[in-house]
Design a protein around this motif. Structure first.
Motif: not given
Length: 235
Positions: A21-47
């Motif tokens: 998991a990336f913890s505390g990251v800022t996420v740019i979704d690439g679809r024009g939405g606002e940046a998601l600040t201080n998020y956690t992104v969990v990756v399992r089995n490459g997804l």
């Protein structure tokens, strides 16, 4: 998905076969939405398994990567590449955040090398980007002769498509000097082989007609405008 930071610092190696998991990251979704600040992104089995505000996700058994001050964006594409199977370029692509490339033409031998490289990348994504491959380009009576061009006539088009099928390409790339009759014959032969057409609009074919016939993508504005001028002059 790629991560980036103004401070490259020391990179952390991650076993992608395990959950992390990336913890505390800022996420740019690439679809024009606002940046998601201080998020956690969990990756399992490459997804990607979860994208939630930091502190709201249980991370039991998950390797946590402190990503404060860093950014996570979708992997980038290079939609028109000619890598010629040069091995050094694949590391550079990954370092630049490019996770998929569309290789737009090289010789038959080079195409076989690209296929081998693609299989390696499938087994280990850290060795290079994903690829879609066109193989040798198809052209007509062109003044330019290159090893990665396959010059055809009406009678040799079936052989050219058979070669591309044997090379297991993903699509057929056409070029400028095909006659209209040759272009439409290639479209029909490629369609029968389950392959799409991309490349330059031949100067003998109006742009609208090329698209209607099944031209999937157009490479370079020069070939597009040439086809448009031809269409305009015929009106």
């Amino acid at each position: 998905m790629i991560g980036c930071s103004a401070d490259r610092g020391e990179e952390e190696t991650v076993d992608q076969s395990k959950a992390f998991a990336f913890s505390g990251v800022t996420v740019i979704d690439g679809r024009g939405g606002e940046a998601l600040t201080n998020y956690t992104v969990v990756v399992r089995n490459g997804l990607i398994d979860a994208v939630q505000p930091a502190g709201t996700v249980k991370l039991e058994g998950v390797k946590e990567i402190n990503s404060q001050g860093k950014y996570l964006i979708p992997g980038l594409w290079d939609l028109h590449a000619h890598t010629f199977a040069e091995s050094a370029i694949y590391d550079l692509y990954l370092e630049a955040g490019v996770t998929t490339i569309r290789d737009m033409g090289c010789s038959a031998e080079c195409t076989q090398q690209l296929q081998q490289r693609r299989e390696i990348s499938k087994l280990d994504p850290a060795t290079g980007p994903r690829m879609t491959i066109s193989g040798p380009m198809i052209d007509g009576d062109s003044p330019y002769v290159y090893a990665f061009h396959h010059q055809v006539s009406l009678s040799t088009i079936p052989d050219a498509i058979d070669l591309l099928t044997e090379l297991k390409v993903d699509f057929v790339k056409v070029r400028d000097f095909l006659s209209a009759e040759e272009f439409y014959a290639i479209v029909d032969a490629a369609d029968a082989a389950g392959l799409k057409i991309a490349g330059h609009i031949p100067t003998a074919v109006p742009a609208q007609d090329a698209v209607r016939a099944g031209m999937h993508t157009v490479e370079h504005e020069g070939s597009l405008f040439g086809g448009l001028f031809l269409a305009t002059s015929a009106d």
